[in-house]
Structure formats: C-alpha cells, structure tokens
Design a protein around this motif. Structure first.
Motif, PDB file in Angstrom:
ATOM      1  N   ILE A 108     104.993 -11.018  92.242  1.00 23.60           N
ATOM      2  CA  ILE A 108     104.553 -12.008  93.234  1.00 23.60           C
ATOM      3  C   ILE A 108     103.084 -11.770  93.509  1.00 23.60           C
ATOM      4  O   ILE A 108     102.635 -10.628  93.660  1.00 23.60           O
ATOM      5  CB  ILE A 108     105.389 -11.886  94.527  1.00 23.60           C
ATOM      6  CG1 ILE A 108     106.809 -12.412  94.272  1.00 23.60           C
ATOM      7  CG2 ILE A 108     104.738 -12.657  95.680  1.00 23.60           C
ATOM      8  CD1 ILE A 108     107.741 -12.297  95.458  1.00 23.60           C
ATOM      9  N   ALA A 109     102.318 -12.859  93.566  1.00 23.57           N
ATOM     10  CA  ALA A 109     100.875 -12.755  93.825  1.00 23.57           C
ATOM     11  C   ALA A 109     100.493 -13.682  94.965  1.00 23.57           C
ATOM     12  O   ALA A 109     101.102 -14.738  95.177  1.00 23.57           O
ATOM     13  CB  ALA A 109     100.088 -13.129  92.570  1.00 23.57           C
ATOM     14  N   VAL A 110      99.459 -13.283  95.706  1.00 20.02           N
ATOM     15  CA  VAL A 110      98.946 -14.109  96.798  1.00 20.02           C
ATOM     16  C   VAL A 110      97.473 -13.777  97.027  1.00 20.02           C
ATOM     17  O   VAL A 110      97.030 -12.659  96.771  1.00 20.02           O
ATOM     18  CB  VAL A 110      99.761 -13.864  98.103  1.00 20.02           C
ATOM     19  CG1 VAL A 110      99.560 -12.448  98.626  1.00 20.02           C
ATOM     20  CG2 VAL A 110      99.417 -14.890  99.178  1.00 20.02           C
ATOM     21  N   GLY A 111      96.705 -14.771  97.492  1.00 25.49           N
ATOM     22  CA  GLY A 111      95.330 -14.544  97.931  1.00 25.49           C
ATOM     23  C   GLY A 111      95.312 -14.545  99.444  1.00 25.49           C
ATOM     24  O   GLY A 111      95.970 -15.377 100.065  1.00 25.49           O
ATOM     25  N   SER A 112      94.581 -13.615 100.058  1.00 22.78           N
ATOM     26  CA  SER A 112      94.682 -13.468 101.509  1.00 22.78           C
ATOM     27  C   SER A 112      93.425 -12.866 102.112  1.00 22.78           C
ATOM     28  O   SER A 112      92.690 -12.128 101.457  1.00 22.78           O
ATOM     29  CB  SER A 112      95.883 -12.568 101.833  1.00 22.78           C
ATOM     30  OG  SER A 112      95.961 -12.262 103.201  1.00 22.78           O
ATOM     31  N   THR A 113      93.204 -13.169 103.410  1.00 28.42           N
ATOM     32  CA  THR A 113      92.161 -12.481 104.178  1.00 28.42           C
ATOM     33  C   THR A 113      92.750 -11.255 104.864  1.00 28.42           C
ATOM     34  O   THR A 113      92.027 -10.507 105.507  1.00 28.42           O
ATOM     35  CB  THR A 113      91.555 -13.402 105.260  1.00 28.42           C
ATOM     36  OG1 THR A 113      92.609 -13.833 106.139  1.00 28.42           O
ATOM     37  CG2 THR A 113      90.881 -14.611 104.657  1.00 28.42           C
ATOM     38  N   GLY A 114      94.062 -11.072 104.788  1.00 25.38           N
ATOM     39  CA  GLY A 114      94.654  -9.885 105.403  1.00 25.38           C
ATOM     40  C   GLY A 114      96.114  -9.998 105.760  1.00 25.38           C
ATOM     41  O   GLY A 114      96.981  -9.445 105.093  1.00 25.38           O
ATOM     42  N   ASN A 115      96.428 -10.742 106.817  1.00 24.50           N
ATOM     43  CA  ASN A 115      97.787 -10.724 107.356  1.00 24.50           C
ATOM     44  C   ASN A 115      98.836 -11.367 106.456  1.00 24.50           C
ATOM     45  O   ASN A 115      99.972 -10.898 106.391  1.00 24.50           O
ATOM     46  CB  ASN A 115      97.818 -11.379 108.742  1.00 24.50           C
ATOM     47  CG  ASN A 115      97.246 -10.461 109.811  1.00 24.50           C
ATOM     48  OD1 ASN A 115      97.110  -9.260 109.590  1.00 24.50           O
ATOM     49  ND2 ASN A 115      96.903 -11.004 110.959  1.00 24.50           N
ATOM     50  N   LEU A 116      98.484 -12.453 105.771  1.00 28.70           N
ATOM     51  CA  LEU A 116      99.450 -13.045 104.846  1.00 28.70           C
ATOM     52  C   LEU A 116      99.760 -12.056 103.725  1.00 28.70           C
ATOM     53  O   LEU A 116     100.916 -11.875 103.331  1.00 28.70           O
ATOM     54  CB  LEU A 116      98.933 -14.358 104.258  1.00 28.70           C
ATOM     55  CG  LEU A 116      99.928 -15.075 103.333  1.00 28.70           C
ATOM     56  CD1 LEU A 116     101.155 -15.533 104.113  1.00 28.70           C
ATOM     57  CD2 LEU A 116      99.279 -16.265 102.640  1.00 28.70           C
ATOM     58  N   CYS A 147     105.515 -14.258  87.004  1.00 28.00           N
ATOM     59  CA  CYS A 147     104.777 -14.104  88.262  1.00 28.00           C
ATOM     60  C   CYS A 147     104.881 -15.369  89.108  1.00 28.00           C
ATOM     61  O   CYS A 147     104.656 -16.478  88.628  1.00 28.00           O
ATOM     62  CB  CYS A 147     103.304 -13.791  87.978  1.00 28.00           C
ATOM     63  SG  CYS A 147     102.316 -13.537  89.479  1.00 28.00           S
ATOM     64  N   TYR A 148     105.204 -15.188  90.370  1.00 28.96           N
ATOM     65  CA  TYR A 148     105.327 -16.291  91.322  1.00 28.96           C
ATOM     66  C   TYR A 148     104.140 -16.228  92.282  1.00 28.96           C
ATOM     67  O   TYR A 148     103.920 -15.203  92.937  1.00 28.96           O
ATOM     68  CB  TYR A 148     106.640 -16.179  92.082  1.00 28.96           C
ATOM     69  CG  TYR A 148     106.868 -17.272  93.116  1.00 28.96           C
ATOM     70  CD1 TYR A 148     107.248 -18.558  92.725  1.00 28.96           C
ATOM     71  CD2 TYR A 148     106.725 -17.000  94.469  1.00 28.96           C
ATOM     72  CE1 TYR A 148     107.475 -19.556  93.673  1.00 28.96           C
ATOM     73  CE2 TYR A 148     106.954 -17.989  95.421  1.00 28.96           C
ATOM     74  CZ  TYR A 148     107.324 -19.259  95.021  1.00 28.96           C
ATOM     75  OH  TYR A 148     107.549 -20.251  95.950  1.00 28.96           O
ATOM     76  N   PHE A 149     103.383 -17.308  92.365  1.00 36.62           N
ATOM     77  CA  PHE A 149     102.200 -17.349  93.225  1.00 36.62           C
ATOM     78  C   PHE A 149     102.524 -18.053  94.535  1.00 36.62           C
ATOM     79  O   PHE A 149     103.030 -19.173  94.538  1.00 36.62           O
ATOM     80  CB  PHE A 149     101.050 -18.069  92.512  1.00 36.62           C
ATOM     81  CG  PHE A 149      99.817 -18.202  93.371  1.00 36.62           C
ATOM     82  CD1 PHE A 149      99.147 -17.065  93.823  1.00 36.62           C
ATOM     83  CD2 PHE A 149      99.322 -19.449  93.727  1.00 36.62           C
ATOM     84  CE1 PHE A 149      98.014 -17.182  94.620  1.00 36.62           C
ATOM     85  CE2 PHE A 149      98.193 -19.570  94.515  1.00 36.62           C
ATOM     86  CZ  PHE A 149      97.533 -18.433  94.959  1.00 36.62           C
ATOM     87  N   ILE A 150     102.227 -17.394  95.630  1.00 35.16           N
ATOM     88  CA  ILE A 150     102.413 -18.005  96.949  1.00 35.16           C
ATOM     89  C   ILE A 150     101.078 -18.605  97.375  1.00 35.16           C
ATOM     90  O   ILE A 150     100.103 -17.891  97.605  1.00 35.16           O
ATOM     91  CB  ILE A 150     102.931 -16.978  97.966  1.00 35.16           C
ATOM     92  CG1 ILE A 150     104.340 -16.538  97.540  1.00 35.16           C
ATOM     93  CG2 ILE A 150     102.951 -17.562  99.370  1.00 35.16           C
ATOM     94  CD1 ILE A 150     104.998 -15.534  98.446  1.00 35.16           C
ATOM     95  N   ASP A 151     101.063 -19.922  97.437  1.00 34.02           N
ATOM     96  CA  ASP A 151      99.828 -20.678  97.609  1.00 34.02           C
ATOM     97  C   ASP A 151      99.619 -21.065  99.071  1.00 34.02           C
ATOM     98  O   ASP A 151     100.193 -22.040  99.558  1.00 34.02           O
ATOM     99  CB  ASP A 151      99.894 -21.938  96.736  1.00 34.02           C
ATOM    100  CG  ASP A 151      98.574 -22.668  96.663  1.00 34.02           C
ATOM    101  OD1 ASP A 151      97.726 -22.454  97.545  1.00 34.02           O
ATOM    102  OD2 ASP A 151      98.383 -23.453  95.717  1.00 34.02           O
ATOM    103  N   ASP A 152      98.813 -20.283  99.754  1.00 33.65           N
ATOM    104  CA  ASP A 152      98.566 -20.497 101.184  1.00 33.65           C
ATOM    105  C   ASP A 152      97.986 -21.883 101.469  1.00 33.65           C
ATOM    106  O   ASP A 152      98.116 -22.406 102.571  1.00 33.65           O
ATOM    107  CB  ASP A 152      97.596 -19.416 101.693  1.00 33.65           C
ATOM    108  CG  ASP A 152      97.598 -19.291 103.208  1.00 33.65           C
ATOM    109  OD1 ASP A 152      98.515 -19.834 103.852  1.00 33.65           O
ATOM    110  OD2 ASP A 152      96.686 -18.662 103.746  1.00 33.65           O
ATOM    111  N   GLU A 153      97.357 -22.492 100.488  1.00 34.62           N
ATOM    112  CA  GLU A 153      96.708 -23.791 100.704  1.00 34.62           C
ATOM    113  C   GLU A 153      97.664 -24.966 100.520  1.00 34.62           C
ATOM    114  O   GLU A 153      97.432 -26.040 101.078  1.00 34.62           O
ATOM    115  CB  GLU A 153      95.522 -23.940  99.742  1.00 34.62           C
ATOM    116  CG  GLU A 153      94.412 -22.946 100.003  1.00 34.62           C
ATOM    117  CD  GLU A 153      93.277 -23.044  98.992  1.00 34.62           C
ATOM    118  OE1 GLU A 153      92.191 -22.525  99.309  1.00 34.62           O
ATOM    119  OE2 GLU A 153      93.472 -23.619  97.907  1.00 34.62           O
TER     120      GLU A 153
END
Length: 448
Positions: free
Chosen positions: A164-172, A234-240
């Motif tokens: 699992i992958a994600v882009g984040s500023t921190g808390n997510l 790989c599963y990407f969690i897309d905050d946008e």
C-alpha cells in the motif's frame, strides 16, 4: 504579475474576486460561499454509501479491538469525545472582545485511537476496505465471519504479498502506515518536506518504508501514484480523489448526531449548528461536511479553516477553478507550521462534491494557531498540534467579521444564535511527543 491562469491574468482574477488581493498578501480573510445550495449537482454518493461504510467499520470492530487494545472500551469502534469547553469560550470572548452566542464544543479527533488524528477515520477505513476485498476475493473471509481472525498469522502472511502506498504531509501517512503494517501489508509513505520528523520516525518504528521529498505534498502524491502504477500488487490511496477516504470521514456525521443526542443538544431550525474544520487538500473536512449535511441538512453550517500561506481550497472554491489553480501560481509560498494543511492545490473531487454545501472558508496566521494552542492547554488541559487549532478562529470571525454577521443575517439566524452550538473540530495532536509539544506551547507566547 503577468502570469496567466486559465486564460486570465492574475490582475483580472483579482478584479473578479477582490478577496484574492488580500489572500495573495497572506492576510487573514473570511469568505462566504455565495454558491446557492439549491444548485446541488448530481452526487455520485448518497446516504446509502455512508451506511455501507459504517457497517463495514462495525464488521472490523472485533479485529480492531484485538489488534489495538486501546479501543477495547469502545469495542473496536474508532471514535472521539465531544466535549463542552466553557473556560476556553470565556477566554476567547475576553481576548477578542466578543460574545460567542450558544455553546462552544470541541470534537477531539486529536484523541482518536490508533493514529491520534482525523485521518484515523478515512485512512484506516480505506485500508480496511481494501483488506476485506482481497481476503474475500481469495476465499479467506466471508461477511459472516468474525473479523477478529484477520489478526491471525496466516492473514499477515497473506497480506504481505501486497503493498500500500500513499503521499502525505504527515497524519494520513501515520494512519495508513500504522494500520497497513499491523495487517501485514508492505506500506510505503511518500512524505513531503512539511512532514514533521517525529511522524517519519514513528512510521519507521512500525516497519513502514518512508520516502522523503524536498518538495511539497503534490510531489509526494505524484510519486506515490508512480510507485503503484509500476506494481500490480500495490494499492495507492489517493488523498486527492478517493471516494473511500471521503466515505470513511463521512461516517462521523451519524456518530456526531448520536453524541449530540446524548448531550441533549438539538440541531433543528431553532437550534443551528456551526462546525469549523481545518482543511488541507479537502478530503477530511469535505467528507465530514457531507456526512453532517446528510444528518442535519440546512441546519448545519460548515466552515473550512486554512493557513494564510496555504489557502488552496478557498482559492479553488472562490474562483470555481478547483484544482486548476494552486497557491504557488498566485505567488504564495505554501510554507506553514500547520503541516497537515500545507497543501498548494485542492481536491477537485471534494470541491465538486461539497462546494454547494460549504458555508465559507477563512484563513489564519500560524502565530494565532500557537496562541490558541497555549490557551486551550491552560484553560482545558487539552493539547493539539498547531494545524488542529485552526477551527477556533471560526466562531470569532463569525461573530466579529462583517461578512460573518452578513452570513448570520442572510440565513435569518440572528434570533437563533443563543440556542445554537459551535463545534471546533480538533484534528490531531495526541501522538505528538511531549518535548515537541512543549516547544509548541512556548511558541504560544509569541502573540497576544
């Protein structure tokens, strides 16, 4: 200022939206959404989707309770307290020379179990939904099973085949990394330059791969997408753009209604509810607004709070450009101590979903965040990280700003304010190391 954005020079955008001049100068602004709520676009999501998400979280409760003993008192349900804060209210009224009409309440998502922030709602929910999908597809789980079995070694071994992958500023990143690693997934969090070091260290201690970037949030998300695109497992969690994240947040609406009922606080035509939500890319506050509107309709009024240096959602909503405009294109640096809100470009998915439901947006200086942080600690013995304090400026602005009073008048709320309630949504802080929190507290003396 010869830059052209969507066919118009910046001067032309300012002429069309005068607030932009103050926003570009990083001044605090209070903006009321003029978009008529009756122009409700056809939403791709409904109350049925929120109920489905809520039921899924109930199915996972036995696993959550087993894997995270701190959730035992709530039997594996990840929820936070709602409390009244009369001492804080009195000090704010004195400091800002106003009378905050109605109750002032605090929603303590800062104290959500597992990852100590609002992201424990959407982030954890999306990982759980993905885990459920994989386990069911591979005939390892059925809806009638007790999901406590997901904590068995055979499931961890199974999930270790996937990432699992994600882009984040921190808390997510914290919420997704912690729950993913606990289930057995290989987790990678792409962190922007704004992310605090302690959050990176905590993730690494849980076995999460943290990749750091010198750039901002958008770069971290872009790199996360690339990783997922190159790996079928790989599963990407897309905050946008994620509907699942959005729905995980939206579940908060029905839960908040239950808490208000237990406190004998009504929300109806005679008892309006005002909610102030810190905003980064928009997913958390957007999902919660969606859920609240499903519960309370026109009787709830939601305002988003952003740092003066990262007002991306405000700009996207005001101009109608959504993600076609960034704060950097307007010459704003997107540098703020409110790391969770350090986003230069908003989510168009969220903007289009809830733009018509949003009452307004306002911006706040970093110094004021620290002032609120110190006051909350002194008066209520509650400690938040800086970004989580942004909501406190909302009731102040609503009662003192000319546009805030115009909003009250327009919606015929003048005679109803005394019987109303204000909820400041505290989005994070419980996991901040004590030495870091002491530094935050000391900074609270920099502004009076």
């Amino acid at each position: 200022m010869n830059k052209v954005i969507e066919g118009k020079r910046i001067e032309e955008w300012i002429e069309a939206y005068p607030h932009l001049d103050e926003i570009i100068k990083t001044k605090e602004v209070f903006w009321i959404n003029k978009n008529d709520a009756s122009n409700n676009p056809n939403s791709s999501l409904s109350k049925v989707d929120i109920v489905d998400a809520s039921e899924r979280l109930k199915r996972f409760a036995p696993f959550i309770e087993k894997a995270f003993p701190e959730t035992t008192p709530a039997k594996g349900i990840i929820e936070s307290p709602l409390i009244e804060i009369p001492k804080m209210k009195r000090v704010l009224e004195k400091d800002y020379e106003i009378d905050i009409k109605g109750k002032l309440l605090l929603k303590c998502d800062s104290h959500l179990p597992i990852s100590g922030s609002i992201k424990a709602r959407g982030g954890i929910y999306e990982v759980l939904k993905h885990a459920e999908k994989l386990a069911i597809e591979h005939d390892m789980l059925t809806f009638s099973d007790s999901y406590a079995v997901l904590d068995y070694p055979r499931f961890k071994q199974f999930f270790s085949q996937f990432s699992i992958a994600v882009g984040s500023t921190g808390n997510l990143g914290l919420s997704i990394g912690i729950i993913s690693a606990r289930l057995g997934f290989k987790a990678t969090v792409h962190m922007s330059a704004d992310a605090k070091q302690w959050k990176k260290d905590l993730l690494r201690s849980k076995g999460v791969n943290v990749i750091e970037y010198e750039s901002d949030y958008s770069k971290a998300v872009e790199e996360g997408r690339k990783q997922a695109a190159s790996d079928p497992a790989c599963y990407f969690i897309d905050d946008e753009n994620s509907k699942d994240l959005f729905l995980g947040y939206a579940v908060a609406g029905s839960r908040l209604k239950k808490q208000l009922d237990e406190m004998n606080i009504s929300v109806n035509e005679e008892h309006p509810l005002f909610v102030y939500l810190p905003c980064g890319v928009g997913g958390g506050p957007g999902g919660i607004t969606f859920g609240l509107k499903m519960e309370f309709g026109e009787h709830v009024h939601c305002f988003f709070a952003e740092p003066t240096h990262s007002p991306c959602f405000l700009i996207g909503q005001m101009t109608g450009l959504q993600d076609k405009i960034s704060v950097q294109e307007l010459g704003i640096d997107n540098i703020t101590d409110a790391d969770g809100l350090a986003v230069g470009r908003p989510s168009s998915f969220v903007g289009n979903m809830i733009g018509h439901q949003l009452s307004g947006c306002y911006t706040i200086q970093d110094e004021r965040l620290y002032s609120f942080l110190r006051t909350l600690a002194d008066q209520e013995n509650i400690y938040f990280e800086p970004s989580a304090l942004a909501g406190f400026y909302g009731p102040i602005q609503l009662h003192s700003h000319r546009d805030g009073q115009e909003y009250v008048t327009k919606h015929k709320l003048q005679e109803k304010m005394e019987s109303g309630s204000h909820i400041v949504w505290g989005t994070g802080g419980n996991m901040v190391p004590s030495e870091v929190m002491k530094e935050y507290y000391q900074k609270g003396f920099t502004i009076n």
